[in-house]
Write an enzyme that holds these catalytic residues in place. Sequence first.
Site, mmCIF file in Angstrom:
data_model
loop_
_atom_site.group_PDB
_atom_site.id
_atom_site.type_symbol
_atom_site.label_atom_id
_atom_site.label_comp_id
_atom_site.label_asym_id
_atom_site.label_seq_id
_atom_site.Cartn_x
_atom_site.Cartn_y
_atom_site.Cartn_z
ATOM 1 N N GLY A 286 38.389 50.541 39.862
ATOM 2 C CA GLY A 286 37.616 51.519 40.624
ATOM 3 C C GLY A 286 37.610 52.910 40.033
ATOM 4 C CB SER A 287 38.461 54.355 36.726
ATOM 5 O OG SER A 287 37.580 53.682 35.854
ATOM 6 C CG ASN A 288 33.240 53.836 36.007
ATOM 7 O OD1 ASN A 288 32.779 54.767 35.352
ATOM 8 N ND2 ASN A 288 33.901 52.826 35.460
ATOM 9 C CG ASN B 68 25.680 46.738 35.998
ATOM 10 O OD1 ASN B 68 26.748 46.758 36.610
ATOM 11 N ND2 ASN B 68 25.564 46.165 34.801
ATOM 12 C CG MET C 117 33.878 42.240 37.014
ATOM 13 S SD MET C 117 32.836 43.169 35.843
ATOM 14 C CE MET C 117 33.303 42.363 34.320
ATOM 15 N NE ARG C 118 32.288 37.634 43.389
ATOM 16 C CZ ARG C 118 32.746 36.393 43.502
ATOM 17 N NH1 ARG C 118 31.921 35.374 43.403
ATOM 18 N NH2 ARG C 118 34.017 36.161 43.730
ATOM 19 C CE LYS D 244 26.671 29.993 41.866
ATOM 20 N NZ LYS D 244 25.659 28.942 41.663
ATOM 21 C CG HIS E 288 27.089 46.593 30.024
ATOM 22 N ND1 HIS E 288 27.664 45.424 30.474
ATOM 23 C CD2 HIS E 288 27.102 46.530 28.672
ATOM 24 C CE1 HIS E 288 27.997 44.676 29.431
ATOM 25 N NE2 HIS E 288 27.675 45.324 28.333
HETATM 26 C C1 GAR Z 1 33.610 49.526 33.627
HETATM 27 O O1 GAR Z 1 34.009 49.731 32.294
HETATM 28 C C2 GAR Z 1 32.224 48.930 33.683
HETATM 29 O O2 GAR Z 1 31.392 49.378 32.648
HETATM 30 C C3 GAR Z 1 32.528 47.467 33.541
HETATM 31 O O3 GAR Z 1 33.664 47.262 34.329
HETATM 32 C C4 GAR Z 1 34.466 48.440 34.275
HETATM 33 C C5 GAR Z 1 34.896 48.795 35.671
HETATM 34 O O4 GAR Z 1 35.913 49.743 35.643
HETATM 35 N N1 GAR Z 1 31.434 46.653 33.987
HETATM 36 C C6 GAR Z 1 31.048 45.548 33.370
HETATM 37 O O5 GAR Z 1 31.611 45.108 32.391
HETATM 38 C C7 GAR Z 1 29.848 44.861 33.982
HETATM 39 N N2 GAR Z 1 29.369 43.840 33.117
HETATM 40 P P1 GAR Z 1 36.389 50.468 36.965
HETATM 41 O O6 GAR Z 1 36.726 49.393 37.999
HETATM 42 O O7 GAR Z 1 37.624 51.236 36.550
HETATM 43 O O8 GAR Z 1 35.296 51.360 37.435
#
Ligand code: GAR
Length: 193
Positions: free
Chosen positions: A11-13, A109, A92-93, A65, A111
């Site tokens: 959840g850092s984003n 999203n 991640m689904r 999914k 990526h």
């Molecule tokens: C992020 O790096 C995001 O780009 C990636 O998961 C991470 C989530 O980090 N997403 C994917 O790979 C989607 N295909 P977070 O939980 O620390 O935000």
Amino acid sequence: MRIVILGSGRGSNADAILQAQRAGQLGRGRVVQIYSDRPDAGILALGPKHGVPADFLDAAPYKTKLDGDAEQHYIAAILACRPDLVVLAGFMRVLKPPFLTRFEGRIINLHPSLLPSFPGLDGIGQAFRRGVKITGCTVHYVTLEVDGGPIIDQAAVRVEETDTLETLSARVHAAEHALLPAVIARLSERFPG
Ligand code: GAR
């Protein structure tokens, strides 16, 4: 602009989005709900930290999914939040038509690569192993094609000779933490104040 965040991981984003909101840097965006498909995900701890509802929503029996009854539960729960924007921050689904149709044009999203290079799992590791000298992160609209929807914005990260997967990952994540809130703030300009 009412925002629902979906995430499966640390959840850092989502934290970066909520920090931007707190700092008055999320434009007209306001996070109204966080949902996670994993009961133990770090993203759920952001609820108490930021005073936002954060709840586990079961997506079983599928692993990769969102489908069937679980998909219907997600659609109903998210609709109840009256979202203008659904943000996938490490969710991640793979999403399919019923969900995508319901929130068409309102799902974005994040990526961890410069799409269309290195879609799918482990975008940072794929880029590192391929030996590219520039990678980065992408925010895009979600469509049927996994990681293939219209690109909204990207940030580039140079791969240094001395980089390990860990050091590169840290810089890509830092780029993500700046890019995603900035994109959301920009999208929110379309919404009446
Ligand atoms: C992020 O790096 C995001 O780009 C990636 O998961 C991470 C989530 O980090 N997403 C994917 O790979 C989607 N295909 P977070 O939980 O620390 O935000």
